[in-house]
Design a protein around this motif. Structure first.
Motif, mmCIF file in Angstrom:
data_model
loop_
_atom_site.group_PDB
_atom_site.id
_atom_site.type_symbol
_atom_site.label_atom_id
_atom_site.label_comp_id
_atom_site.label_asym_id
_atom_site.label_seq_id
_atom_site.Cartn_x
_atom_site.Cartn_y
_atom_site.Cartn_z
ATOM 1 N N CYS B 42 1.295 3.567 10.741
ATOM 2 C CA CYS B 42 1.007 2.451 11.654
ATOM 3 C C CYS B 42 0.705 2.942 13.058
ATOM 4 O O CYS B 42 -0.067 2.322 13.767
ATOM 5 C CB CYS B 42 2.187 1.469 11.684
ATOM 6 S SG CYS B 42 3.656 2.119 12.498
ATOM 7 N N GLU B 46 6.471 1.201 13.604
ATOM 8 C CA GLU B 46 6.938 0.111 12.741
ATOM 9 C C GLU B 46 7.134 0.482 11.280
ATOM 10 O O GLU B 46 7.598 -0.339 10.501
ATOM 11 C CB GLU B 46 5.943 -1.063 12.820
ATOM 12 C CG GLU B 46 5.891 -1.687 14.191
ATOM 13 C CD GLU B 46 4.838 -2.778 14.307
ATOM 14 O OE1 GLU B 46 4.147 -3.048 13.312
ATOM 15 O OE2 GLU B 46 4.715 -3.346 15.397
ATOM 16 N N CYS B 47 6.732 1.684 10.859
ATOM 17 C CA CYS B 47 6.759 1.946 9.411
ATOM 18 C C CYS B 47 7.580 3.153 8.984
ATOM 19 O O CYS B 47 7.948 3.276 7.834
ATOM 20 C CB CYS B 47 5.341 2.097 8.883
ATOM 21 S SG CYS B 47 4.594 3.693 9.242
ATOM 22 N N GLY B 48 7.828 4.095 9.885
ATOM 23 C CA GLY B 48 8.681 5.234 9.558
ATOM 24 C C GLY B 48 8.009 6.369 8.798
ATOM 25 O O GLY B 48 8.650 7.373 8.491
ATOM 26 N N ALA B 49 6.726 6.246 8.497
ATOM 27 C CA ALA B 49 6.060 7.305 7.722
ATOM 28 C C ALA B 49 5.989 8.612 8.508
ATOM 29 O O ALA B 49 5.812 9.683 7.940
ATOM 30 C CB ALA B 49 4.651 6.867 7.324
ATOM 31 N N CYS B 62 5.461 9.191 16.034
ATOM 32 C CA CYS B 62 4.270 8.561 16.608
ATOM 33 C C CYS B 62 4.562 7.924 17.956
ATOM 34 O O CYS B 62 3.655 7.570 18.691
ATOM 35 C CB CYS B 62 3.695 7.510 15.658
ATOM 36 S SG CYS B 62 4.685 6.019 15.524
HETATM 37 S S1 FES Z 1 6.326 4.424 12.678
HETATM 38 FE FE1 FES Z 1 4.480 4.095 11.581
HETATM 39 S S2 FES Z 1 3.437 5.903 12.033
HETATM 40 FE FE2 FES Z 1 5.160 6.100 13.250
#
Ligand code: FES
Ligand code: FES
Lengths: 794, 157
Positions: B42, B46-49, B62
């Motif tokens: 993201c 918001e997504c933690g990837a 990020c």
């Molecule tokens: S939290 Fe989604 S890419 Fe960093």
């Protein structure tokens, strides 16, 4: 049933260890020498005429290699109904319309260039409601069709209609009837890896497309057709699949961004990557299509269904992709979920200035099943029959042929419904309306391929080297379902090696035979059958080699032994035991006579036979290589929308127990039972993963997920605002596996990728009704909707 | 664009990156060091990837401006396996128990759970779920991820 060494076992996903070490290469991670970064400028109106586009500033920005508008590329129509162009040059018809594109040496520069493009629009009247759009006086989304003929209406020329039996008589014969209107909304597939591709031309203008797709061969036809209209007739297209970060239906079509990457690459003569950011993924990726159903059913005194009548309106958005074909799958639950002799189903797709839609896990089935299963509950109540009992009365049975001419072979629906009942303690809990409630819903889905294109085939090639390594060239893709593991289990079993001896190459059209795509829950079924066929051929080659080599090797061994130990007495061996390939077998890397598997001399390693048999010498060396193209004897739907399009069908039932807070409208899932007829669990742990994942997405579909589209614009294009479930949303879930062993399936297996999602949302809706007596017919079932309904009820 | 020079410890090695001052840690890892295990799902936290471990804490790389990494210690998915190449118990457990499907969320999941186990070797299910609350996964429904982390915790004892 012979006992299997690997099939049916929870073999770990070791073959995919790259995914836990950061080594797996996704499209995001792939770079090609000299690669440029593409970026797209979208419309900011739902319907407008483009008056002018000024790209001069963007062009001057350092690092920009090209800026394209609709004026710069051939005006060629693409898409399922050829109702759009790659870059829109006159009119935009939705917020996500592509009006310009940039290729630059970095993503940041590309982004900046996009912000420097100035477009002047003249607003046109727009329509956002499909019912409005069907009216005569509504503004037209398209003025002409693909052939330039004037259009008079926003209704698509795709008449989806299915009719069987005598509806009038059926209505007369029905003792109880019910009528409901239900609706579902846009839902994003939410792949964690966003959409992306790299287009690269060689010096001879042949294209390699590195692409996130799950239908590698699907691109070839569409791009070939496009090429023929832009002066690249006859050029070769190769599609290569990096590791795919989820698909869930997103990658079925050739999307506009893929054509744009091709144009940018053509223009710059460099590889160009386009990679969506998350906001783009929410705004510009075609999601699951919304639909409104008006469904009526009738049954006799005993509760036997007599008819089902349903009309559906689908908001098609401004253009047509696979979303418009979802009614072909809706027809399956509409005509064939439960026994119902008289069926009428009509679906109308309507152009609006909303975002257009594609496929998503279940492909129309979740929407249609929500309608059917809502109606099952209201009719059961009308007839005064317990909803579970009502479903049992009308359940499908093995050997049935449904009105759509689907041939039901194995069918575990009865067991699934009963399992749900038992696990939920149904009889005790149902019908109390005390804030807690139980609900259930069933499903039918294709589980043995789906003949939606002329060939529903899948090809596999396998070869062995002199060390016993097995290379398998798969024509499908893996988007996370675990096919590398499952196919390696099947190959190991069928060939007599171990899963770790199997090396798979997925997703490269230059290497692979043909495949209709990893969709419709078809991969394990199709690839499994193809693999079994290819392994049988390879095995035959190996055993023929063994017949030649084994006696030589054994005799040589005896001689050597004798040389070392003069006392050794040569045994009197019956070489007749290994004289014919039919008499031999391979298991766990060893070759042996079937009659005496433990024979002390006639047990030789496969690799030894291969070493001796492959690299023989002048004029005699060999290869072991086999292919199998499995294309099952199924039928495409005929003009009446009838035909047995799959070799077998999956059945299942979901049961949910909920607690509804009447003050807040909050729904809490106390228990979710997912009972599935899977044919045979090839790898129980991986199978659970498919069902858990699908069921969770189904819970999201039921309770939280919605792309909020207001006047054509996506209002919540971020994870923060789009409510996908997190690990904190605990759903206690228990899976029940029913294994009726389907004769057509590889080792008895059926497809299982989509079914887990299908019945979840309606089961929740039915449970909410059972808890508080309000029926929410509009997904998702939000607290606000429940509170409003509770207020109305009082 | 103005560049900065940032020195820090990356998977046990001392490194220096010379990158534009506006770059994030994620971008630096992926573009400068070519460590592409951390993913951008993201880009806005918001997504933690993109999760990595920064001085013992799981963070969204990020969101982390590269100048802030000066002098700190970063562990990425590429630094999770043991030196001899054998896998960390978490990695083993994810493979064994199907904690990974498409794998796009996996690096982030593993780093979040590694930070958890480093601080709390005996976590409850709730601890585990809380530790990955910021890591989205579309494939698994989290069930087998949570089980994998439980399995790894047990195994590490
Ligand atoms: S939290 Fe989604 S890419 Fe960093
Ligand atoms: S494994 Fe695919 S997103 Fe988690």
């Amino acid at each position: 049933m012979p006992d299997h060494l690997f099939v049916g076992k929870s073999v770990p996903r070791t073959i995919e260890a790259d995914k836990v070490t950061g080594k797996a290469v996704y499209i995001d991670d792939l770079k090609r020498p000299g690669m440029l970064y593409g970026k797209i400028l979208y419309s900011n109106h739902a319907h407008a005429r483009i008056k002018s586009i000024d790209i001069s500033k963007a062009k001057q920005l350092e690092g920009v290699r090209t800026v394209l508008t609709g004026q710069d590329i051939p005006d060629v129509r693409v898409g399922f109904l050829k109702d759009q162009t790659v870059l829109k040059k006159d009119v935009v018809r939705q917020y996500r319309d592509e009006v310009a594109a940039v290729a630059a040496i970095s993503p940041e520069i590309a982004e900046e260039a996009i912000s420097l493009i100035k477009v002047e629009y003249e607003k046109l009247p727009a329509v956002f409601d499909p019912f409005e759009a069907m009216k005569q006086e509504s503004p037209l989304v398209h003025e002409i069709d693909a052939r330039g003929r004037p259009l008079k209406s926003n209704i698509l020329p795709l008449p989806w209609k299915f009719e069987t039996g005598d509806m009038e008589q059926a209505r007369e014969d029905s003792v109880y009837t019910s009528k409901d209107t239900v609706s579902t909304t846009w839902v994003n597939q939410c792949c964690m890896g966003t959409s992306g591709c790299i287009a690269e031309f060689d010096q001879n203008s042949n294209l390699t497309l590195y692409d996130q797709t799950n239908v590698i061969f699907g691109h070839i036809g569409r791009i070939t057709e496009y090429f023929s209209q832009i002066g690249l007739r006859g050029k070769k297209i190769r599609v290569v699949n990096p590791v795919v970060g989820g698909s869930f239906g997103t990658k079925l079509d050739t999307d506009i961004y893929e054509f744009i990457a091709i144009q940018l690459a053509l223009k710059t003569k460099k590889p160009v990557r386009i990679l969506f950011d998350r906001e783009e993924e929410f705004q510009a990726l075609p999601p699951r299509q919304p639909a409104v159903f008006t469904i009526e059913q009738g049954c006799d005194k005993e509760g036997k269904l007599i008819f089902r009548h349903c009309e559906a309106i689908l908001d098609n958005g401004a253009y047509t992709s696979w979303g418009a074909t979802t009614p072909s799958v809706m027809m399956m639950p509409m005509s064939s979920l439960y026994r119902v002799p008289n069926v009428y189903f009509k679906a109308t797709c309507v152009y609006t200035n909303n975002i257009y839609a594609q496929a998503m896990r279940g492909y129309g089935n979740p929407q249609a099943t929500f309608a059917v299963e809502t109606s099952m509950d209201t009719l059961a109540e009308e007839a005064g029959i317990d909803p579970a009992e009502f479903r049992l009365i009308n359940r499908n049975r093995p050997g049935d042929q449904t009105p759509m001419k689907l041939k039901i072979t194995s069918c575990g629906l009865e067991e699934c419904i009963k399992a749900v009942k038992e696990k939920l303690n149904w009889d005790e809990k149902q019908g109390k309306q005390n804030g807690r409630g139980v609900g259930m819903a069933s499903l039918i889905h294709v589980a043995g391929g789906a003949r939606v294109t002329k060939s529903d085939g899948h090809g596999i090639m396998i070869k062995l080297d002199e060390y016993g390594h097995v290379d398998v060239i798969e024509s499908g893709t893996d988007q996370g379902q675990g096919s590398p593991t499952v196919i390696s289990q099947i190959v190991a079993e069928a060939l007599g090696v171990r899963p770790e001896d199997v090396f798979l190459t997925f997703g490269d059209t230059a290497l692979a035979l043909w495949d209709a795509g990893t969709h419709a829950s078809r991969h394990t079924f199709m690839a499994g059958n193809a693999a079994i066929g290819a392994c049988a051929k390879a095995k035959r080659q190996i055993l023929e080699m063994a017949v030649e080599q084994m006696p030589k090797i054994i005799k040589m061994g005896l001689k050597r032994k004798k040389r070392k130990d003069p006392e050794f007495v040569e045994p009197d061996l019956d070489f007749g035991l290994i004289a014919n390939p039919e008499d031999l077998d391979i298991r766990d890397r060893m070759i042996f006579p079937k009659k005496e598997p433990d024979h002390p001399y006639f047990n030789l390693p496969l690799a030894q036979i291969l070493q001796n048999g492959l690299l023989v010498g002048t004029g005699q060396s060999k290869v072991v290589m086999a292919e199998e193209f499995y294309d099952p004897p199924t039928e495409m739907l005929n003009w009446e929308m009838k035909g047995n399009l799959s070799m077998t069908y999956a059945f299942g039932a979901s049961g949910v127990e909920v607690e509804v807070d009447e003050q807040t409208g909050e729904v809490k899932i106390l228990n979710l039972i997912a009972a599935h007829d899977v044919g045979k669990a090839m790898n129980p742990t991986l199978l659970l993963g498919q069902i858990y994942g699908a069921a969770y997405t189904g819970v999201g579909y039921g309770l939280t997920e919605e792309i909020k589209v207001r006047n054509g614009r996506v209002m919540n294009p971020s994870f923060r605002d789009y409510q996908m479930l997190t690990a904190m949303d605990v759903v206690p879930i228990e899976v029940v596996i029913i294994e009726p062993i389907d004769e057509a399936g590889p080792y008895g297996a059926k497809g299982v990728g989509e079914p887990g999602l299908v019945p979840t949302a309606p089961a929740i809706a039915n449970a909410v009704y059972d808890a508080v007596g309000v029926r929410i017919t509009d997904l998702p079932i939000t607290p606000e909707k429940i509170l409003t309904a509770l207020k109305e009820k009082k | 664009m103005k560049k900065v020079s940032v020195s820090f410890t990356l998977n046990g090695n001392t490194v220096t990156a010379e990158v534009p001052v506006t770059w994030t840690l994620l971008k630096t890892l992926r573009e400068y060091f070519e460590l592409t295990g951390a993913k951008e799902g993201c880009g806005v936290g918001e997504c933690g990837a993109c999760t990595v471990i920064l001085d013992g804490e799981a963070v969204n790389s990020c969101l982390c401006p590269i100048p802030e990494v000066e002098g700190k210690s970063v562990t990425t998915i590429e630094g999770l396996a043991n030196e001899d190449g054998t896998l960390h118990p978490l990695q083993e457990a994810f493979l064994k128990n199907n904690g990974v499907q498409c794998g796009f969320c996996t690096s982030g999941m593993l780093m979040s759970s590694k930070a958890l186990l480093d601080q709390n070797p005996d976590p409850t299910e709730d601890d585990i779920r809380t530790s990955i609350a910021g890591n989205f996964c579309r494939c698994t429904g989290y069930v087998q991820i949570v089980e994998s982390i439980e399995m790894a915790a047990k195994e590490s004892k």
